[in-house]
Design an enzyme around this catalytic site. Structure first.
Site, mmCIF file in Angstrom:
data_model
loop_
_atom_site.group_PDB
_atom_site.id
_atom_site.type_symbol
_atom_site.label_atom_id
_atom_site.label_comp_id
_atom_site.label_asym_id
_atom_site.label_seq_id
_atom_site.Cartn_x
_atom_site.Cartn_y
_atom_site.Cartn_z
ATOM 1 N N HIS A 23 -24.521 25.422 -89.743
ATOM 2 C CA HIS A 23 -24.409 25.112 -91.300
ATOM 3 C C HIS A 23 -24.422 23.818 -91.348
ATOM 4 C CE1 HIS A 23 -24.997 26.465 -95.659
ATOM 5 N NE2 HIS A 23 -24.058 25.179 -95.751
ATOM 6 N N GLU A 24 -23.217 23.009 -91.083
ATOM 7 C CA GLU A 24 -23.010 21.752 -91.365
ATOM 8 C C GLU A 24 -23.771 20.707 -90.604
ATOM 9 O OE1 GLU A 24 -21.387 20.898 -93.858
ATOM 10 O OE2 GLU A 24 -20.753 23.385 -94.475
ATOM 11 N N HIS A 27 -26.953 20.309 -92.243
ATOM 12 C CA HIS A 27 -27.109 19.318 -93.510
ATOM 13 C C HIS A 27 -27.289 17.924 -92.847
ATOM 14 C CE1 HIS A 27 -26.644 22.342 -96.311
ATOM 15 N NE2 HIS A 27 -25.156 22.663 -96.100
#
Length: 208
Positions: A23-24, A27
């Protein structure tokens, strides 16, 4: 704590770490792709869990099923189209979680059909990877600051309303706690989970 609970916690470790890291990283990767090199300068353009995991946030995930990773810092001023690109960066995290969930499901079905049924332990771990990634995607799309959904909503609102919306961030932790303590979360998760599984089933039908 029962042995089953302990085994569940251990089996869930891969799923939680994969969900948080992917997820990170997504980003960070999207931000860099769109021209903001802040995540790279801060060492976030990596799949090394140590760069993304907040130990307290991970512990809270295990204890109360609510936690967090280290947020990726971006500078929208570096984007060519700040509003559009901020939305793309925000969507990248949940989208990556859904991709990982589907790929894991695809591999699980593939192994079951053509390589013999995996062990019950392996199936359990793979199922948790799928579930945690789906849940991460859904939860982060909720439009409550500082979740990804709030960034998307803010950029879609007129500037005066966006400014008012930003003021909610000071109360974000309290709002999230209230949200988690009410049936509203189930009202969000259950239909979203059904929709995602229907999509996955349709996609799997293309291959099998």
């Amino acid at each position: 704590m029962s042995d089953f609970s302990i085994l569940s916690l251990i089996a869930g470790i891969p799923g939680l770490i994969i969900a948080m890291v992917v997820h990170e990283y997504a980003h960070a990767r999207m931000a860099v792709t769109l021209g903001d090199f802040t995540p790279r300068l801060m060492g976030r353009l990596t799949l090394d869990p140590r760069a993304h995991i907040d130990p307290i946030g991970l512990l809270m995930l295990f204890l109360v099923r609510f936690g967090w990773a280290k947020p990726v810092t971006i500078n929208p001023n570096n984007f060519k189209q700040p509003r559009r690109d901020d939305i793309l960066v925000s969507v990248a995290g949940p989208a990556a979680n859904l991709i990982i969930a589907f790929v894991t499901l695809f591999l699980l079905v593939l192994f079951t059909k053509y390589a013999g049924r995996p062990s019950s332990g392996a199936i359990y771990v793979l199922r948790l990877i799928i579930i945690y990634n789906i849940n991460f995607a859904i939860f982060n799309m909720i439009p409550i600051p500082p979740l990804d959904g709030s960034h998307i909503l803010r950029e879609l609102l007129p500037r005066d309303l966006a400014y008012q919306f930003d003021r909610l961030e000071r109360y974000s932790f309290l709002i999230l706690i209230v949200f988690l303590m009410t049936p509203i979360l189930d009202w969000v998760f259950v239909p979203m989970q059904k929709m995602i599984w229907q999509l996955f089933t349709m996609l799997l039908g293309i291959f099998f």
